[in-house]
Enzyme design. Sequence first.
Site, PDB file in Angstrom:
ATOM      1  N   ASN A 143       0.819  -1.209   0.000  1.00 38.46           N
ATOM      2  CA  ASN A 143       0.000   0.000   0.000  1.00 38.46           C
ATOM      3  C   ASN A 143       0.857   1.265   0.000  1.00 38.46           C
ATOM      4  O   ASN A 143       0.359   2.361   0.221  1.00 38.46           O
ATOM      5  CB  ASN A 143      -0.935   0.020   1.220  1.00 38.46           C
ATOM      6  N   TRP A 587      -5.663  -3.578   3.337  1.00 43.11           N
ATOM      7  CA  TRP A 587      -5.180  -2.433   4.105  1.00 43.11           C
ATOM      8  C   TRP A 587      -5.227  -2.689   5.607  1.00 43.11           C
ATOM      9  O   TRP A 587      -5.155  -1.759   6.396  1.00 43.11           O
ATOM     10  CB  TRP A 587      -5.970  -1.180   3.729  1.00 43.11           C
ATOM     11  N   ASP A 682     -16.310  -8.224 -14.273  1.00 42.02           N
ATOM     12  CA  ASP A 682     -17.024  -9.339 -13.646  1.00 42.02           C
ATOM     13  C   ASP A 682     -17.533  -8.989 -12.250  1.00 42.02           C
ATOM     14  O   ASP A 682     -18.423  -9.658 -11.730  1.00 42.02           O
ATOM     15  CB  ASP A 682     -16.093 -10.557 -13.578  1.00 42.02           C
ATOM     16  N   HIS A 720      -4.638  14.572  -4.938  1.00 42.40           N
ATOM     17  CA  HIS A 720      -3.389  14.431  -4.199  1.00 42.40           C
ATOM     18  C   HIS A 720      -2.460  15.624  -4.403  1.00 42.40           C
ATOM     19  O   HIS A 720      -1.346  15.633  -3.887  1.00 42.40           O
ATOM     20  CB  HIS A 720      -2.685  13.136  -4.602  1.00 42.40           C
TER      21      HIS A 720
END
Length: 779
Positions: A143, A587, A682, A720
């Site tokens: 992450n 996470w 999907d 960001h």
Amino acid sequence: MIDATVSHIGRLTSLENMAKTHNLGFPRIGAKRELKFGLEAYWKGQATLDALEALGATLRKRHWQDQAALDLTPVGDFAFYDQVLDMSFTLGNLPARVQGFHGNVLDNYFRVARGRSAQRADEHAECCGGVAAGEMTKWFDTNYHYIVPEFSAGTAFTLDASRLIGQLAEARAAGVNAKPVIIGPLTYLWLGKAKDDSDKLALLPRLLPVYVELLNTLAAEGVQWVQIDEPILVTELDAQWQQAFETAYAALAVVPINRLLATYFGELQENLPLACRLPVDGLHLDAVNARDEVSAVMAALPADKVVSLGVVNGRNIWKSDLNAVLDWLEPVARQLGERLWVAPSCSLLHVPVDLDSEQTLDAEIRSWLAFAKQKLAEVTVLARAINDGREAVAAELDANAQAIASRRTSPRVHNPAVKAAVSRIEAALGRRQRPYAERAPKQAAKLNLPLYPTTTIGSFPQTAEIRAARSRFKSGELDQAGYVAAMQREIERSVHEQEALGLDVLVHGEAERNDMVEYFGEQLDGYAFSQFGWVQSYGSRCVKPPIMFGDIRRPRPMTVEWITYAQSLTSKPMKGMLTGPVTILNWSFVRDDQPRAVSCLQLALAIREEVLDLERAGVRVIQIDEAALREGLPLRRAQWQSYLDWAVESFRITANGVRDDTQIHTHMCYSEFNDILPAIADMDADVITIETSRSDMELLDAFDSFRYPNDIGPGVYDIHSPNIPTQAHMVSLMRKAAQRIPAQRLWVNPDCGLKTRQWAEVVPALRNMVAAAKTLRAG
């Protein structure tokens, strides 16, 4: 220079004739997130550059002290924003848009990282103001986000070793036996992106002389060992890239310095013979993920090479079973002798700093954990056991064994009812009643949205008032009723701001949420939480992953009251905001005593209950964020399908129990996911929102060949960066998107949540976004 064919075993004599200890990297943010607060103060113009640089020096010295028991300590692993961006500056590879800047190098560094540096530094001249920030994506399957190096056919490289040389001087003054850490040339090229049609591997002949110059510079500084990180060796490499390794390391072999080639995050597999024959002086193997390859590496690596084994997990926070490690490591140590180095599996960047800071964590669960400092202590215990015998560390081994046994047998870990629910899962649980083409008209009739509908991803700024109320509530200064009232005031503000801006589908702003994963973990059985378990996600952005220690169960609704309150304030559709099971899993610090797929299915059943409760409460739009779906992919494509099967199934179980006229959204951020579009399709979400602003819609190129069946919102506002996007820029991005996807299926939205921004930035940016949508509707 020395002959590269000369045996390097003589260089090892400066170290004692026994197993050595070292580390690949240490968390840079500080035990109390000192770097985060220092960076943000500087960016706001509230602190000087000298103060920021002094803070960096203080943190580096402290972190070296924390590693004082090691034989070799990493230097150069500290970064003010990102280690890949550091390497770009070391190699002189700066984007053209910032090459003309005439001020401080660190300010230019921040411009690449976030589009802008400190307010004072940016306001004095047009040339030094905001620019397009560098593209950001995930560091392998973690992450952590890195700033993507940019290449073109004309890219040139020029060495600037000042950062490393300066840190080496600091390390010498602190008495540190330094091992500089750099990203290897092949991994650096592999991580980057060509901004034209050129072949980035063709840049290797220009890049290698700069690496040779860098190693010679380090050798001239008296450095004995340098760690060269090449984690791409645990991925599938074609013959061209494999040959490039041979070429590159033959060129580097002429430098009189010991080179430790570091691999991590996985197995070498077909690259094992390549890694073992490269002309380096040592090889680091991730012996947590590649334990079965240890014997093969020992057999293939020449007898004058160091074997560094990462025996302590650098990616998770559970204590190592030290006795079990020693059972297999002791025979290895007898065979290798002085050639054995013991280390964590990878840099400790991915774990919190110090468990000793935790004062409120449940004592039993705390006894099962190890943060960065404790992991280094484990490394030291293992090395002492190898060098001096287990009796030398008997007390430490006994305490460790008791903690391992406690966790293994604790009734808090296992819930038979949860396990039974997972065993009853059937395929029908993950299927919508009708296909998208049939349910879309029902949703359109119910929601009555315009062409190019506008929305946001969920969160709005976490203001000082919000943080103060949360802090007072946690400390007991504010009671439950007072806290609810404070959060409702913030929800009202978010709703009224959105209505004034003219957004079409609103969100409640998530004022009550400290983190999109931690918030849910706090309300689920099977989770524990730290006070200071922060890890860096990117720049100054830190997250505190919840600790999944047991089976997962939802005792009560988690979001329904907040969402229904927000919906009561407006007649416009209000999105229910949830985090999906795959993202919660990826996470979190996840339990390692059962397959990740099983833990994910437990989460899916818990979040499914919340989805159904929201629908019963009248919520017409529900967003289930799966920001981390792609980052969970194994590093090797051959293993992708197995992961995608259970990850997509988990999302479908979560989302697909609703009626046809309930609209399901999902969100994914900062991931190169074009290669898994069939799996994303999907998932069968009605609307997917993605990050595309920093890549200038490049992520949509795959839609030229893949007909994505449902609605999509390509993010047009880079949240960001503090830069405010113009209406014209966002119109241009959406028109690029409309060349690939029918306008009737496009949404207009930011690329991520707005939690980290300020209202003064958010309001004008969203005003421009709404105006852009109106322009698009006008044709």
